[in-house]
Design an enzyme around this catalytic site. Structure first.
Site, PDB file in Angstrom:
ATOM      1  N   LYS A   1     -12.932  -3.403  -8.668  1.00 42.29           N
ATOM      2  CA  LYS A   1     -14.118  -2.527  -8.693  1.00 42.29           C
ATOM      3  C   LYS A   1     -13.898  -1.294  -7.817  1.00 42.29           C
ATOM      4  O   LYS A   1     -14.464  -0.244  -8.080  1.00 42.29           O
ATOM      5  CB  LYS A   1     -15.341  -3.301  -8.221  1.00 42.29           C
ATOM      6  CG  LYS A   1     -15.779  -4.353  -9.233  1.00 42.29           C
ATOM      7  CD  LYS A   1     -17.047  -5.046  -8.807  1.00 42.29           C
ATOM      8  CE  LYS A   1     -17.337  -6.223  -9.726  1.00 42.29           C
ATOM      9  NZ  LYS A   1     -18.465  -7.032  -9.231  1.00 42.29           N
TER      10      LYS A   1
ATOM     11  N   ASP B   1      -0.809  -1.503  -4.477  1.00 44.16           N
ATOM     12  CA  ASP B   1      -2.252  -1.391  -4.268  1.00 44.16           C
ATOM     13  C   ASP B   1      -2.679   0.048  -4.533  1.00 44.16           C
ATOM     14  O   ASP B   1      -1.857   0.959  -4.484  1.00 44.16           O
ATOM     15  CB  ASP B   1      -2.609  -1.733  -2.811  1.00 44.16           C
ATOM     16  CG  ASP B   1      -2.488  -3.225  -2.513  1.00 44.16           C
ATOM     17  OD1 ASP B   1      -2.368  -4.031  -3.459  1.00 44.16           O
ATOM     18  OD2 ASP B   1      -2.516  -3.580  -1.319  1.00 44.16           O
ATOM     19  N   MET B   2      -3.973   0.238  -4.776  1.00 43.96           N
ATOM     20  CA  MET B   2      -4.471   1.613  -4.932  1.00 43.96           C
ATOM     21  C   MET B   2      -5.348   1.969  -3.741  1.00 43.96           C
ATOM     22  O   MET B   2      -6.225   1.192  -3.366  1.00 43.96           O
ATOM     23  CB  MET B   2      -5.279   1.735  -6.237  1.00 43.96           C
ATOM     24  CG  MET B   2      -5.662   3.150  -6.576  1.00 43.96           C
ATOM     25  SD  MET B   2      -4.265   4.290  -6.791  1.00 43.96           S
ATOM     26  CE  MET B   2      -3.756   3.893  -8.471  1.00 43.96           C
TER      27      MET B   2
ATOM     28  N   ALA C   1     -12.551  -0.341  -3.504  1.00 44.34           N
ATOM     29  CA  ALA C   1     -12.957  -0.683  -2.137  1.00 44.34           C
ATOM     30  C   ALA C   1     -13.243   0.548  -1.279  1.00 44.34           C
ATOM     31  O   ALA C   1     -13.674   0.408  -0.143  1.00 44.34           O
ATOM     32  CB  ALA C   1     -11.851  -1.508  -1.478  1.00 44.34           C
TER      33      ALA C   1
ATOM     34  N   LYS D   1       0.853  -1.195   0.000  1.00 40.84           N
ATOM     35  CA  LYS D   1       0.000   0.000   0.000  1.00 40.84           C
ATOM     36  C   LYS D   1       0.893   1.252   0.000  1.00 40.84           C
ATOM     37  O   LYS D   1       1.812   1.356   0.823  1.00 40.84           O
ATOM     38  CB  LYS D   1      -0.881   0.017   1.247  1.00 40.84           C
ATOM     39  CG  LYS D   1      -2.005  -0.993   1.200  1.00 40.84           C
ATOM     40  CD  LYS D   1      -3.170  -0.549   2.039  1.00 40.84           C
ATOM     41  CE  LYS D   1      -4.406  -1.406   1.832  1.00 40.84           C
ATOM     42  NZ  LYS D   1      -4.335  -2.523   0.940  1.00 40.84           N
TER      43      LYS D   1
ATOM     44  N   ARG E   1     -13.236  -8.003   6.504  1.00 44.42           N
ATOM     45  CA  ARG E   1     -13.676  -9.180   5.723  1.00 44.42           C
ATOM     46  C   ARG E   1     -14.980  -9.736   6.288  1.00 44.42           C
ATOM     47  O   ARG E   1     -15.877 -10.127   5.566  1.00 44.42           O
ATOM     48  CB  ARG E   1     -12.622 -10.300   5.756  1.00 44.42           C
ATOM     49  CG  ARG E   1     -11.346 -10.018   5.015  1.00 44.42           C
ATOM     50  CD  ARG E   1     -11.483 -10.185   3.506  1.00 44.42           C
ATOM     51  NE  ARG E   1     -12.092  -9.041   2.829  1.00 44.42           N
ATOM     52  CZ  ARG E   1     -11.480  -7.906   2.536  1.00 44.42           C
ATOM     53  NH1 ARG E   1     -10.221  -7.732   2.818  1.00 44.42           N
ATOM     54  NH2 ARG E   1     -12.112  -6.918   1.934  1.00 44.42           N
TER      55      ARG E   1
ATOM     56  N   ARG F   1      -3.775  -4.329 -12.457  1.00 43.06           N
ATOM     57  CA  ARG F   1      -4.868  -5.088 -11.812  1.00 43.06           C
ATOM     58  C   ARG F   1      -6.129  -4.221 -11.813  1.00 43.06           C
ATOM     59  O   ARG F   1      -6.127  -3.126 -11.265  1.00 43.06           O
ATOM     60  CB  ARG F   1      -4.477  -5.405 -10.362  1.00 43.06           C
ATOM     61  CG  ARG F   1      -5.611  -6.024  -9.539  1.00 43.06           C
ATOM     62  CD  ARG F   1      -5.393  -5.850  -8.035  1.00 43.06           C
ATOM     63  NE  ARG F   1      -4.143  -6.416  -7.569  1.00 43.06           N
ATOM     64  CZ  ARG F   1      -3.483  -5.962  -6.485  1.00 43.06           C
ATOM     65  NH1 ARG F   1      -3.942  -4.947  -5.782  1.00 43.06           N
ATOM     66  NH2 ARG F   1      -2.351  -6.498  -6.114  1.00 43.06           N
TER      67      ARG F   1
ATOM     68  N   GLN G   1      -9.053   1.312 -10.191  1.00 45.33           N
ATOM     69  CA  GLN G   1     -10.387   1.048  -9.645  1.00 45.33           C
ATOM     70  C   GLN G   1     -11.470   1.469 -10.637  1.00 45.33           C
ATOM     71  O   GLN G   1     -11.559   2.636 -11.018  1.00 45.33           O
ATOM     72  CB  GLN G   1     -10.535   1.833  -8.337  1.00 45.33           C
ATOM     73  CG  GLN G   1      -9.520   1.431  -7.278  1.00 45.33           C
ATOM     74  CD  GLN G   1      -9.113   2.576  -6.370  1.00 45.33           C
ATOM     75  OE1 GLN G   1      -8.997   3.731  -6.808  1.00 45.33           O
ATOM     76  NE2 GLN G   1      -8.873   2.292  -5.110  1.00 45.33           N
TER      77      GLN G   1
END
Ligand code: FAD
Length: 276
Positions: A159, A105-106, A161, A73, A258, A156, A135
């Protein structure tokens, strides 16, 4: 020590446990993306420490015969301290990733420009070896994909998060699903490979298979540890599948996310705690 109930979603607290999990995945033809849990450090020392841990992990992966890489991240390795700290730490990681790979990661939309700028610099310098997440819910992503199409790394598509404001993001699920399909189709047509489908959605996975049949573009499927694992093992018989594997002592808030995102996970956790 992670309680058994959380070990469905988190590999353990130590790098050794994460590497053991990667080995088990590899035996089932699934590759591992290791993520040390941690984000939003506002002091340089914490950011540098996590970057150092990633460097050692990449060296361990390189020395092993594991099929594994890492995903990081931006705010974990310094973006909240300053873009230059993020860039420096990402350079260390990209240099350490000899035969392996580093994903970025975004995070939320305020970080997209800095994240893509650093990604593009690194990917061009290293001739690949790094990847970035984009995203579908962000309205800017159509333009970002055009920019990324000829950058030599992997992308990658997820959708999204983060709960973003409506001036920058599509808020309706149907709209996000529709643009996710559009962007996937664009990537299969315009990218030379390096397409990563980061979704558990059976409809998106089926659509990906159709696109692959039509355009032949190289791709991989990425899903989270503990989510649709049977589907991951099934897909791995025919396609390249990578499991995103979180580990580390900051597992509690990740586990909580989660569990809360899905009713079934809440039931699973409650049953495990009650011993039924
Ligand atoms: P959804 O749209 O949530 O659900 C669609 C369908 O998928 C459901 O109807 C169900 O059939 C199936 N499904 C979904 N979840 C489950 C489940 N828990 N159990 C069983 N079936 C399920 N987001 C970011 O913003 N930045 C990132 O860097 C990022 N990295 C990611 C990396 C990976 C490998 C993955 C898989 C996701 C990542 N995400 C990231 C999260 C992503 O943005 C989505 O929030 C998340 O994946 C949910 O969307 P979905 O497409 O999986 O399914």
């Amino acid at each position: 020590m992670i309680p058994p109930v959380a070990s469905r979603f988190v590999a353990g607290e130590t790098p050794a446990e994460a590497l053991d999990h990667a080995k088990e995945l590899n035996e089932r033809n699934v590759n591992a993306i290791l993520n040390l849990l941690g984000e939003h450090y506002d002091d340089r020392r914490s950011a540098d420490e996590d970057a150092e841990t990633y460097v050692r992990l990449l060296e361990d992966i390189d020395r092993s015969d594991l099929s594994a890489c890492v995903s990081v991240k931006p705010s974990q390795v310094g973006l909240d301290v300053g873009t230059h700290v993020f860039r420096e730490n990402m350079e260390r990681l990209a240099d350490a990733a000899d035969d392996t790979f580093v994903w970025i990661d975004m995070e939320d939309h305020t970080t997209t420009d800095a994240t893509l700028d650093v990604y593009e610099e690194l990917a061009r310098e290293h001739g690949g070896g790094v990847g970035v997440c984009v995203q579908a819910n962000l309205k800017r992503t159509e333009d970002d994909l055009e920019r990324l199409a000829d950058v030599p790394g992997k992308v990658r598509l997820v959708k999204g998060a983060y709960d973003e404001p409506s001036d920058v993001a599509y808020k309706q699920k149907e709209r996000v699903n529709a643009v996710y399909r559009e962007y996937l189709a664009y990537m299969f047509q315009e990218f030379e490979g390096g397409v990563a489908v980061g979704s558990h959605d059976p409809a998106m996975i089926e659509y990906t298979k159709d696109l692959h049949e039509e355009y032949g573009t190289d791709f991989e499927i990425q899903m989270l540890m503990g989510v649709r694992e049977d589907a991951q093992y099934d897909l791995a018989r025919e396609y390249e599948v990578w499991q995103y594997v979180p580990y580390g002592d900051k597992w509690l808030s990740y586990f909580y996310r989660r569990v809360m995102e899905r009713k079934e996970n809440l039931l699973f956790a409650a049953r495990a705690v009650l011993g039924r």
